[in-house]
Design a protein around this motif. Sequence first.
Motif, PDB file in Angstrom:
ATOM      1  N   ASN A  86      -4.787   5.541  -0.622  1.00  0.00           N
ATOM      2  CA  ASN A  86      -3.589   5.185  -1.379  1.00  0.00           C
ATOM      3  C   ASN A  86      -2.304   5.524  -0.621  1.00  0.00           C
ATOM      4  OD1 ASN A  86      -2.533   4.099  -3.794  1.00  0.00           O
ATOM      5  ND2 ASN A  86      -2.148   6.135  -4.624  1.00  0.00           N
ATOM      6  N   PRO A  87      -1.597   4.528  -0.039  1.00  0.00           N
ATOM      7  CA  PRO A  87      -1.873   3.097  -0.062  1.00  0.00           C
ATOM      8  C   PRO A  87      -3.172   2.757   0.677  1.00  0.00           C
ATOM      9  CG  PRO A  87       0.393   3.512   0.625  1.00  0.00           C
ATOM     10  CD  PRO A  87      -0.330   4.831   0.654  1.00  0.00           C
ATOM     11  N   ASN A  88      -3.789   1.658   0.243  1.00  0.00           N
ATOM     12  CA  ASN A  88      -5.082   1.298   0.799  1.00  0.00           C
ATOM     13  C   ASN A  88      -4.950   0.662   2.179  1.00  0.00           C
ATOM     14  OD1 ASN A  88      -7.947   0.940   0.699  1.00  0.00           O
ATOM     15  ND2 ASN A  88      -7.595  -1.232   0.297  1.00  0.00           N
ATOM     16  N   ASN A  89      -5.769   1.144   3.084  1.00  0.00           N
ATOM     17  CA  ASN A  89      -5.892   0.529   4.412  1.00  0.00           C
ATOM     18  C   ASN A  89      -7.169  -0.307   4.384  1.00  0.00           C
ATOM     19  OD1 ASN A  89      -6.059  -0.082   7.125  1.00  0.00           O
ATOM     20  ND2 ASN A  89      -6.337   2.008   7.828  1.00  0.00           N
ATOM     21  N   PRO A  90      -7.087  -1.647   4.498  1.00  0.00           N
ATOM     22  CA  PRO A  90      -6.060  -2.415   5.211  1.00  0.00           C
ATOM     23  C   PRO A  90      -5.079  -3.222   4.358  1.00  0.00           C
ATOM     24  CG  PRO A  90      -8.024  -3.737   5.058  1.00  0.00           C
ATOM     25  CD  PRO A  90      -8.318  -2.452   4.321  1.00  0.00           C
ATOM     26  N   THR A  91      -5.170  -3.173   3.008  1.00  0.00           N
ATOM     27  CA  THR A  91      -4.379  -4.114   2.217  1.00  0.00           C
ATOM     28  C   THR A  91      -2.957  -3.647   1.933  1.00  0.00           C
ATOM     29  OG1 THR A  91      -5.289  -3.185   0.172  1.00  0.00           O
ATOM     30  CG2 THR A  91      -6.435  -5.087   1.116  1.00  0.00           C
ATOM     31  N   GLY A  92      -2.686  -2.342   2.005  1.00  0.00           N
ATOM     32  CA  GLY A  92      -1.338  -1.836   1.758  1.00  0.00           C
ATOM     33  C   GLY A  92      -0.993  -1.692   0.289  1.00  0.00           C
ATOM     34  N   THR A  93      -1.925  -2.041  -0.598  1.00  0.00           N
ATOM     35  CA  THR A  93      -1.697  -1.921  -2.036  1.00  0.00           C
ATOM     36  C   THR A  93      -1.854  -0.471  -2.473  1.00  0.00           C
ATOM     37  OG1 THR A  93      -4.030  -2.423  -2.422  1.00  0.00           O
ATOM     38  CG2 THR A  93      -2.483  -4.276  -2.476  1.00  0.00           C
TER      39      THR A  93
END
Length: 364
Positions: free
Chosen positions: A158-165
């Motif tokens: 959090n944030p998620n790698n690879p999406t950045g969400t």
Amino acid sequence: MKVKKQLLSLKAYDPGKPMSEVKKEYGLPKIVNLASNENPFGCSQSVSDALNSFSHYSRYPEGNAPLLREKVADRLGVKQKQLLFSTGLDEMIQMISRALLSPKTNVVMASMTFPQFRHHAVIEQAEIRQVPLIDGRHDLEGMQQVVDEQTSIVWICNPNNPTGTYVNETELSNFMEHIPKDTLVALDEAYYEYVTANDYPDTLKLMNDYENLLVLRTFSKAYGLAAFRVGYAIGHEALIEKLDIARLPFNTSSLGQIAAQAAIADEEFIQMSSYVNKMCLQQFYAFCNEYKVDYYPSQGNFIYIKLKKSVDEVFQYLMERGYIVRPMKDGIRVTVGTEEDNEGLISLLKQMFIEDASRLRLLS
């Protein structure tokens, strides 16, 4: 050799082709690496100043990083005994997995997240329960449903790698309420310093209510110290004490500790890096919106751009022209670089789309 059978299903981490090789192979004068989520502005000048005074190369580092521990504790407002340091977060993930996982346990994570979570679960022979993302975001409800009495770790990047969400405060609080007290919820906050969302969770405050919460952060990203490999975890004292047993002696180097001490003192550099990153993300958003390319809005220093054509083809096209990105399942993860580097990459993507459109017109 009698290698563990679970290793046969794994591969060593592949950092990609070295920039020097790419430069030589394609005869390029310059390579722009936008694949590793490094800080394009380097690190604080105070780091270089601090390192210049070090000369004790023959001595082992301080195993418990006492001076760095004091500075981090003061900055975060936590007790020193709540901190554990590691050689980057990769080693921290290894330590946690080694300490908590076994063939009788399971681990819960998203299906598209930092791959080292799964990698070390396989090595420890734990069952892996992966829950697909929804629109690039963690499906916390789905993850909660697969947690049971044998679940030792729940990983949330959090944030998620690879999406950045990201997972917001309400979502995380609700999730924690439904997780067994003896199941560790490990929050990988490697990109914490880049976050600008107002509803991002105050995880250190949440720790007061949940003893099974562990927060991971690093000096490799926004602080620009990737070469020194210094990461750390914040948790309850009893948990940190147990995890410390799995730590290798002298795991963080003297130079890394000195660099991190200097870096954490320069708040202005971090604020600059975060602000410029937020502004530069707009370059990618504008491009994606103009060309109707799907992407995930990011809270990190990278963006996941989804593609309707071969990922390998796009990766090769960009690399041959001096830009390295990270190829993913259905798109590319691009590190946010300097404004100039971002524009250079975006120009190449536009050129590629124009060339594709021209080929289609010729075939029609």
